[in-house]
Design a protein around this motif. Sequence first.
Motif, PDB file in Angstrom:
ATOM      1  N   TYR A 110       1.239  -1.303   0.188  1.00  0.00           N
ATOM      2  CA  TYR A 110      -0.019   0.020  -0.310  1.00  0.00           C
ATOM      3  C   TYR A 110       0.363   1.094   0.118  1.00  0.00           C
ATOM      4  N   ASP A 111       0.297   2.555  -0.754  1.00  0.00           N
ATOM      5  CA  ASP A 111       1.355   3.507  -0.850  1.00  0.00           C
ATOM      6  C   ASP A 111       0.942   4.338  -0.042  1.00  0.00           C
ATOM      7  N   GLN A 112       1.477   4.295   1.014  1.00  0.00           N
ATOM      8  CA  GLN A 112       1.246   5.674   2.180  1.00  0.00           C
ATOM      9  C   GLN A 112       2.551   5.182   3.272  1.00  0.00           C
ATOM     10  N   ILE A 113       2.486   6.845   3.955  1.00  0.00           N
ATOM     11  CA  ILE A 113       3.409   6.082   5.339  1.00  0.00           C
ATOM     12  C   ILE A 113       2.805   6.479   6.477  1.00  0.00           C
ATOM     13  N   PRO A 114       3.564   5.812   7.129  1.00  0.00           N
ATOM     14  CA  PRO A 114       4.430   4.118   6.740  1.00  0.00           C
ATOM     15  C   PRO A 114       4.505   3.115   5.752  1.00  0.00           C
ATOM     16  N   PRO A 115       5.734   2.429   4.822  1.00  0.00           N
ATOM     17  CA  PRO A 115       4.717   1.942   3.833  1.00  0.00           C
ATOM     18  C   PRO A 115       4.036   0.669   4.935  1.00  0.00           C
ATOM     19  N   ARG A 116       3.096  -0.026   4.199  1.00  0.00           N
ATOM     20  CA  ARG A 116       2.339  -0.799   4.193  1.00  0.00           C
ATOM     21  C   ARG A 116       2.533  -2.150   3.335  1.00  0.00           C
ATOM     22  N   VAL A 117       2.406  -3.868   4.250  1.00  0.00           N
ATOM     23  CA  VAL A 117       3.254  -4.561   3.033  1.00  0.00           C
ATOM     24  C   VAL A 117       2.614  -5.754   3.468  1.00  0.00           C
ATOM     25  N   GLU A 118       1.274  -6.200   3.155  1.00  0.00           N
ATOM     26  CA  GLU A 118       0.667  -7.224   3.307  1.00  0.00           C
ATOM     27  C   GLU A 118       0.629  -8.831   2.457  1.00  0.00           C
ATOM     28  N   TYR A 119       0.742  -9.870   3.344  1.00  0.00           N
ATOM     29  CA  TYR A 119       1.282 -11.269   2.327  1.00  0.00           C
ATOM     30  C   TYR A 119       0.068 -12.045   3.090  1.00  0.00           C
TER      31      TYR A 119
END
Length: 125
Positions: free
Chosen positions: A74-83
Motif C-alpha cells: 500500500y502506497d502510504q506512510i509508513p509503508p504497509r505490506v501484507e501477505y
Amino acid sequence: MYQHKLDKDIRCPLEYGLEIFGGKWKSRIICVLAKKDVLRYSQLRKEMGNITDAVLASMLKELISNNIVTRQSYDQIPPRVEYSLTDKGKSVVPILQNICKWSGVYHREDSDNTMIQCRQCDYNK
C-alpha cells in the motif's frame, strides 16, 4: 543468493509439490497464513517464532514466485505490506493438514517444544 550449477530436472509431480511447499519453513508460513488470513511482515515474523529475517524474506520470495503467497503493498506512510495465500496456496492447505494428521499419529513431541501453530492445529491431535 545461491545459484544452482545445473537446472532443476523435476520429472515427477511429487517432486514439484515438495519443491513448492516442502522444507522447514514454507509449510509453516502457509499454515500461519491459512490460519490468520492476512498478515504484515512483522506479524508473520512474530508468528513464525525463531525464523531469521533473511530466511523469512527468502521463503516469501519463493512462495510468491510460485504463486502460493501474494504480496500486497500500500502506497502510504509508513509503508504497509501484507501477505496472504493465493487460491493456489489455499488449495495446498488440506494436503498439509492431511500430512500433519498422518504425522501426528507417528511423531509425538514434547508439547513445550512444539510450535505455537502446531499446538493450535486440529490436525495434529
